[in-house]
Motif scaffolding. Sequence first.
Motif, short mmCIF file in Angstrom:
data_model
loop_
_atom_site.label_atom_id
_atom_site.label_comp_id
_atom_site.label_asym_id
_atom_site.label_seq_id
_atom_site.Cartn_x
_atom_site.Cartn_y
_atom_site.Cartn_z
N SER A 32 -0.55 -3.10 5.36
CA SER A 32 -0.67 -2.40 4.09
C SER A 32 0.71 -1.88 3.73
O SER A 32 1.49 -1.51 4.61
CB SER A 32 -1.65 -1.22 4.21
OG SER A 32 -2.93 -1.69 4.49
N PHE A 34 3.31 0.61 1.21
CA PHE A 34 3.30 1.89 0.52
C PHE A 34 4.68 2.19 -0.05
O PHE A 34 5.70 1.78 0.50
CB PHE A 34 2.95 3.03 1.51
CG PHE A 34 1.60 2.89 2.17
CD1 PHE A 34 1.44 2.00 3.22
CD2 PHE A 34 0.53 3.63 1.73
CE1 PHE A 34 0.19 1.85 3.83
CE2 PHE A 34 -0.72 3.49 2.34
CZ PHE A 34 -0.88 2.61 3.39
N TYR A 36 6.52 5.84 -0.89
CA TYR A 36 6.47 7.29 -0.85
C TYR A 36 7.70 7.83 -1.58
O TYR A 36 8.74 7.19 -1.62
CB TYR A 36 6.49 7.81 0.58
CG TYR A 36 5.22 7.56 1.37
CD1 TYR A 36 5.06 6.40 2.11
CD2 TYR A 36 4.21 8.51 1.39
CE1 TYR A 36 3.90 6.18 2.85
CE2 TYR A 36 3.05 8.30 2.13
CZ TYR A 36 2.91 7.13 2.86
OH TYR A 36 1.77 6.92 3.60
N LEU A 46 2.75 10.26 -1.30
CA LEU A 46 2.43 8.89 -1.68
C LEU A 46 2.67 8.68 -3.17
O LEU A 46 2.25 9.47 -4.01
CB LEU A 46 0.97 8.58 -1.36
CG LEU A 46 0.50 7.19 -1.78
CD1 LEU A 46 1.13 6.14 -0.88
CD2 LEU A 46 -1.02 7.10 -1.74
N LYS A 49 0.26 2.34 -3.43
CA LYS A 49 0.05 1.49 -2.27
C LYS A 49 -0.62 0.19 -2.67
O LYS A 49 -1.20 0.08 -3.76
CB LYS A 49 -0.80 2.19 -1.22
CG LYS A 49 -2.25 2.40 -1.61
CD LYS A 49 -3.03 3.04 -0.47
CE LYS A 49 -4.52 3.14 -0.81
NZ LYS A 49 -5.29 3.80 0.29
N THR A 51 -2.89 -2.97 -0.44
CA THR A 51 -3.41 -3.27 0.89
C THR A 51 -3.55 -4.76 1.19
O THR A 51 -3.80 -5.13 2.34
CB THR A 51 -4.77 -2.59 1.11
OG1 THR A 51 -5.66 -3.04 0.09
CG2 THR A 51 -4.63 -1.08 1.01
N PHE A 89 10.88 5.84 -0.48
CA PHE A 89 10.73 5.15 0.80
C PHE A 89 9.65 4.07 0.69
O PHE A 89 8.53 4.34 0.25
CB PHE A 89 10.30 6.12 1.91
CG PHE A 89 11.34 7.13 2.28
CD1 PHE A 89 11.44 8.33 1.60
CD2 PHE A 89 12.21 6.88 3.33
CE1 PHE A 89 12.40 9.27 1.95
CE2 PHE A 89 13.17 7.81 3.70
CZ PHE A 89 13.27 9.00 3.00
N HIS A 93 2.31 -0.19 7.19
CA HIS A 93 1.49 0.22 8.31
C HIS A 93 1.17 -1.03 9.08
O HIS A 93 0.79 -2.03 8.50
CB HIS A 93 0.21 0.91 7.84
CG HIS A 93 0.43 2.23 7.20
ND1 HIS A 93 -0.61 3.07 6.89
CD2 HIS A 93 1.55 2.87 6.83
CE1 HIS A 93 -0.13 4.18 6.34
NE2 HIS A 93 1.17 4.08 6.28
N LEU B 99 -5.99 1.57 8.81
CA LEU B 99 -4.57 1.34 8.61
C LEU B 99 -4.15 1.45 7.15
O LEU B 99 -2.99 1.68 6.85
CB LEU B 99 -4.19 -0.04 9.14
CG LEU B 99 -4.33 -0.19 10.66
CD1 LEU B 99 -4.09 -1.64 11.05
CD2 LEU B 99 -3.36 0.71 11.38
N ASN B 100 -5.09 1.28 6.22
CA ASN B 100 -4.68 1.25 4.82
C ASN B 100 -4.79 2.60 4.13
O ASN B 100 -4.70 2.69 2.91
CB ASN B 100 -5.48 0.18 4.06
CG ASN B 100 -6.96 0.50 4.07
OD1 ASN B 100 -7.38 1.49 4.64
ND2 ASN B 100 -7.74 -0.35 3.45
N GLU B 102 -3.36 6.33 3.25
CA GLU B 102 -2.02 6.90 3.17
C GLU B 102 -1.91 8.17 4.00
O GLU B 102 -2.90 8.81 4.35
CB GLU B 102 -1.65 7.22 1.72
CG GLU B 102 -2.46 8.32 1.08
CD GLU B 102 -3.67 7.79 0.35
OE1 GLU B 102 -4.19 6.72 0.75
OE2 GLU B 102 -4.11 8.44 -0.60
N ALA B 103 -0.68 8.51 4.32
CA ALA B 103 -0.38 9.72 5.06
C ALA B 103 -0.01 10.84 4.08
O ALA B 103 0.66 10.61 3.08
CB ALA B 103 0.76 9.46 6.03
#
Lengths: 113, 114
Positions: A32, A34, A36, A46, A49, A51, A89, A93, B99-100, B102-103
């Motif tokens: 996935s 992303f 940020y 975030l 994103k 996936t 950034f 993942h 896993l998909n 977000e943090a």
Amino acid sequence: GDSVTQMEGPVTLSEEAFLTINCTYTATGYPSLFWYVQYPGEGLQLLLKATKADDKGSNKGFEATYRKETTSFHLEKGSVQVSDSAVYFCARHASGGSYIPTFGRGTSLIVHP
Amino acid sequence: KAGVTQTPRYLIKTRGQQVTLSCSPISGHRSVSWYQQTPGQGLQFLFEYFSETQRNKGNFPGRFSGRQFSNSRSEMNVSTLELGDSALYLCASRDTGQLNTEAFFGQGTRLTVV
């Protein structure tokens, strides 16, 4: 190992200019992806994103498309504002059951009025 | 919902000492991960905890350790500090182990080793 490569900054633009920040990733598995953003003195948040391949993430006028064939996830915005000045950034993942995120080095964006 | 909270925000330590940093995740989030951010190396993953177990680990020496409590709060410990450990330490939480997802990051703890 897995890696994410971003264009080096800083990127300096005038307000209302078009923005592209390049990002490429290693193609191991099906990660996935992303974007940020980090504003001064803050943690990352975030931006968008995607996936799976061909997904387009979008938020606040920013867009990025998951391109499996070129292993890219470039960030674009049609018209930047001074308030977009921050560090961006790109991240992946890991796939295969392991959460070991990999971040690019970050690209600083400076937008002048 | 309150965001991810890290304490303290700033810390100055001497070489050879040890330090403990704290992270409170978003309520309901069970995954907590830690990162080191430096100008030279960028953002690097330290480890992830999920339901009190270390599930994944980055490439850092054993001086860096962590733990997670039953309420999902996490601590990170660095022993025998070196000058090169000076960095912004970020904590992030996720609501699931997928896993998909977000943090969500805290504001970080700025550690200076002198």
